[in-house]
Scaffold this motif. Sequence first.
Motif, PDB file in Angstrom:
ATOM      1  N   VAL A  39       0.816  -1.207   0.000  1.00  0.00           N
ATOM      2  CA  VAL A  39       0.000   0.000   0.000  1.00  0.00           C
ATOM      3  C   VAL A  39       0.852   1.261   0.000  1.00  0.00           C
ATOM      4  CG1 VAL A  39      -1.701   1.300   1.342  1.00  0.00           C
ATOM      5  CG2 VAL A  39      -1.954  -1.161   1.073  1.00  0.00           C
ATOM      6  N   LEU A  40       1.931   1.276   0.777  1.00  0.00           N
ATOM      7  CA  LEU A  40       2.765   2.474   0.875  1.00  0.00           C
ATOM      8  C   LEU A  40       3.836   2.549  -0.207  1.00  0.00           C
ATOM      9  CD1 LEU A  40       3.121   2.699   4.756  1.00  0.00           C
ATOM     10  CD2 LEU A  40       1.521   3.889   3.248  1.00  0.00           C
ATOM     11  N   GLY A  41       3.824   1.651  -1.153  1.00  0.00           N
ATOM     12  CA  GLY A  41       4.768   1.700  -2.263  1.00  0.00           C
ATOM     13  C   GLY A  41       6.020   0.886  -2.018  1.00  0.00           C
ATOM     14  N   GLU A  42       6.595   0.414  -3.082  1.00  0.00           N
ATOM     15  CA  GLU A  42       7.766  -0.457  -2.991  1.00  0.00           C
ATOM     16  C   GLU A  42       8.972   0.272  -2.416  1.00  0.00           C
ATOM     17  OE1 GLU A  42       9.349  -3.828  -2.665  1.00  0.00           O
ATOM     18  OE2 GLU A  42       7.439  -3.803  -3.696  1.00  0.00           O
ATOM     19  N   GLY A  43       9.054   1.581  -2.608  1.00  0.00           N
ATOM     20  CA  GLY A  43      10.211   2.330  -2.126  1.00  0.00           C
ATOM     21  C   GLY A  43      10.069   2.851  -0.709  1.00  0.00           C
ATOM     22  N   ALA A  44       8.971   2.529  -0.047  1.00  0.00           N
ATOM     23  CA  ALA A  44       8.741   3.054   1.307  1.00  0.00           C
ATOM     24  C   ALA A  44       9.795   2.525   2.269  1.00  0.00           C
ATOM     25  CB  ALA A  44       7.347   2.659   1.797  1.00  0.00           C
ATOM     26  N   SER A  45      10.230   3.378   3.170  1.00  0.00           N
ATOM     27  CA  SER A  45      11.166   2.960   4.211  1.00  0.00           C
ATOM     28  C   SER A  45      10.794   3.676   5.500  1.00  0.00           C
ATOM     29  CB  SER A  45      12.607   3.267   3.813  1.00  0.00           C
ATOM     30  OG  SER A  45      12.783   4.663   3.675  1.00  0.00           O
ATOM     31  N   LEU A  46      11.378   3.244   6.579  1.00  0.00           N
ATOM     32  CA  LEU A  46      11.079   3.823   7.877  1.00  0.00           C
ATOM     33  C   LEU A  46      11.944   5.054   8.123  1.00  0.00           C
ATOM     34  CD1 LEU A  46      10.860   0.502   9.881  1.00  0.00           C
ATOM     35  CD2 LEU A  46       8.984   1.859   8.961  1.00  0.00           C
ATOM     36  N   SER A  47      11.363   6.050   8.754  1.00  0.00           N
ATOM     37  CA  SER A  47      12.090   7.281   9.044  1.00  0.00           C
ATOM     38  C   SER A  47      13.121   7.033  10.146  1.00  0.00           C
ATOM     39  CB  SER A  47      11.113   8.370   9.493  1.00  0.00           C
ATOM     40  OG  SER A  47      10.597   8.051  10.778  1.00  0.00           O
ATOM     41  N   LEU A  70       3.647  -2.427   3.914  1.00  0.00           N
ATOM     42  CA  LEU A  70       5.044  -2.050   3.721  1.00  0.00           C
ATOM     43  C   LEU A  70       5.750  -3.047   2.814  1.00  0.00           C
ATOM     44  CD1 LEU A  70       5.999  -1.297   7.435  1.00  0.00           C
ATOM     45  CD2 LEU A  70       5.765   0.389   5.613  1.00  0.00           C
ATOM     46  N   PRO A  71       6.742  -2.599   2.057  1.00  0.00           N
ATOM     47  CA  PRO A  71       7.540  -3.559   1.295  1.00  0.00           C
ATOM     48  C   PRO A  71       8.346  -4.430   2.259  1.00  0.00           C
ATOM     49  CG  PRO A  71       8.492  -1.362   1.136  1.00  0.00           C
ATOM     50  CD  PRO A  71       7.181  -1.221   1.853  1.00  0.00           C
ATOM     51  N   GLY A  72       8.715  -5.602   1.819  1.00  0.00           N
ATOM     52  CA  GLY A  72       9.461  -6.530   2.655  1.00  0.00           C
ATOM     53  C   GLY A  72      10.714  -5.919   3.248  1.00  0.00           C
ATOM     54  N   SER A  73      11.390  -5.075   2.494  1.00  0.00           N
ATOM     55  CA  SER A  73      12.627  -4.467   2.991  1.00  0.00           C
ATOM     56  C   SER A  73      12.366  -3.592   4.216  1.00  0.00           C
ATOM     57  CB  SER A  73      13.303  -3.648   1.893  1.00  0.00           C
ATOM     58  OG  SER A  73      12.423  -2.624   1.438  1.00  0.00           O
ATOM     59  N   ALA A  74      11.228  -2.898   4.255  1.00  0.00           N
ATOM     60  CA  ALA A  74      10.902  -2.049   5.407  1.00  0.00           C
ATOM     61  C   ALA A  74      10.520  -2.899   6.617  1.00  0.00           C
ATOM     62  CB  ALA A  74       9.786  -1.069   5.055  1.00  0.00           C
ATOM     63  N   VAL A  75       9.854  -4.029   6.382  1.00  0.00           N
ATOM     64  CA  VAL A  75       9.507  -4.936   7.484  1.00  0.00           C
ATOM     65  C   VAL A  75      10.789  -5.502   8.101  1.00  0.00           C
ATOM     66  CG1 VAL A  75       8.313  -7.071   8.108  1.00  0.00           C
ATOM     67  CG2 VAL A  75       7.250  -5.487   6.487  1.00  0.00           C
ATOM     68  N   GLN A  77      13.740  -4.093   7.937  1.00  0.00           N
ATOM     69  CA  GLN A  77      14.389  -2.945   8.566  1.00  0.00           C
ATOM     70  C   GLN A  77      13.833  -2.727   9.978  1.00  0.00           C
ATOM     71  OE1 GLN A  77      13.442   0.797   6.639  1.00  0.00           O
ATOM     72  NE2 GLN A  77      15.446   1.660   7.108  1.00  0.00           N
ATOM     73  N   ALA A  78      12.525  -2.834  10.133  1.00  0.00           N
ATOM     74  CA  ALA A  78      11.890  -2.669  11.447  1.00  0.00           C
ATOM     75  C   ALA A  78      12.352  -3.763  12.408  1.00  0.00           C
ATOM     76  CB  ALA A  78      10.375  -2.694  11.318  1.00  0.00           C
ATOM     77  N   ALA A  79      12.359  -4.997  11.937  1.00  0.00           N
ATOM     78  CA  ALA A  79      12.767  -6.115  12.790  1.00  0.00           C
ATOM     79  C   ALA A  79      14.230  -5.984  13.215  1.00  0.00           C
ATOM     80  CB  ALA A  79      12.537  -7.446  12.060  1.00  0.00           C
ATOM     81  N   GLU A  80      15.086  -5.593  12.292  1.00  0.00           N
ATOM     82  CA  GLU A  80      16.503  -5.433  12.630  1.00  0.00           C
ATOM     83  C   GLU A  80      16.707  -4.307  13.630  1.00  0.00           C
ATOM     84  OE1 GLU A  80      18.194  -4.987   8.727  1.00  0.00           O
ATOM     85  OE2 GLU A  80      18.531  -7.140   8.520  1.00  0.00           O
ATOM     86  N   ALA A  81      15.971  -3.206  13.479  1.00  0.00           N
ATOM     87  CA  ALA A  81      16.101  -2.090  14.409  1.00  0.00           C
ATOM     88  C   ALA A  81      15.648  -2.510  15.814  1.00  0.00           C
ATOM     89  CB  ALA A  81      15.292  -0.890  13.933  1.00  0.00           C
ATOM     90  N   ALA A  82      14.532  -3.232  15.889  1.00  0.00           N
ATOM     91  CA  ALA A  82      14.021  -3.687  17.189  1.00  0.00           C
ATOM     92  C   ALA A  82      14.998  -4.654  17.841  1.00  0.00           C
ATOM     93  CB  ALA A  82      12.653  -4.328  17.020  1.00  0.00           C
ATOM     94  N   ARG A  83      15.582  -5.513  17.053  1.00  0.00           N
ATOM     95  CA  ARG A  83      16.525  -6.493  17.611  1.00  0.00           C
ATOM     96  C   ARG A  83      17.812  -5.824  18.080  1.00  0.00           C
ATOM     97  NH1 ARG A  83      18.451 -12.256  15.129  1.00  0.00           N
ATOM     98  NH2 ARG A  83      19.105 -13.036  17.145  1.00  0.00           N
TER      99      ARG A  83
END
Length: 85
Positions: A39-47, A70-75, A77-83
Motif C-alpha cells: 500500500v505504501l509503495g515499494e520504495g517506502a522505508s522507515l524514518s 510495507l515492502p518486505g525491505s521495510a519490514v 528494517q523494522a525487525a533489525e532495528a528492534a533487535r
Amino acid sequence: DCRHNALPPGLGTLQCAILVDGAGRHAFCSSHDSTAWPVLGEGASLSPAALASLRQARSLAINGFSQDDLPGSAVVQAAEAARAG
C-alpha cells in the motif's frame, strides 16, 4: 466495558472473508486487498525517528498487515532495528 472504543457513526472496521479450500489452505479477501501491494509503495522505508523508536521498543509484533502495507525491505528494517535495541 469497551464503550470508549466505539467507532464514530458511519465508520466501520475492515471486513475480511477467509476462503478455505478442501485441503485446508486459506486466503484472506477484503476490500483492503483491492489496492496495489504494498500500500505504501515499494520504495517506502522507515524514518530515522521510527527506527530510533523501534530500537527502544521492548517488543515488536509483525503480522500479515505489516507485509500488506510495507515492502518486505521495510519490514526487515523494522525487525533489525528492534533487535538491535
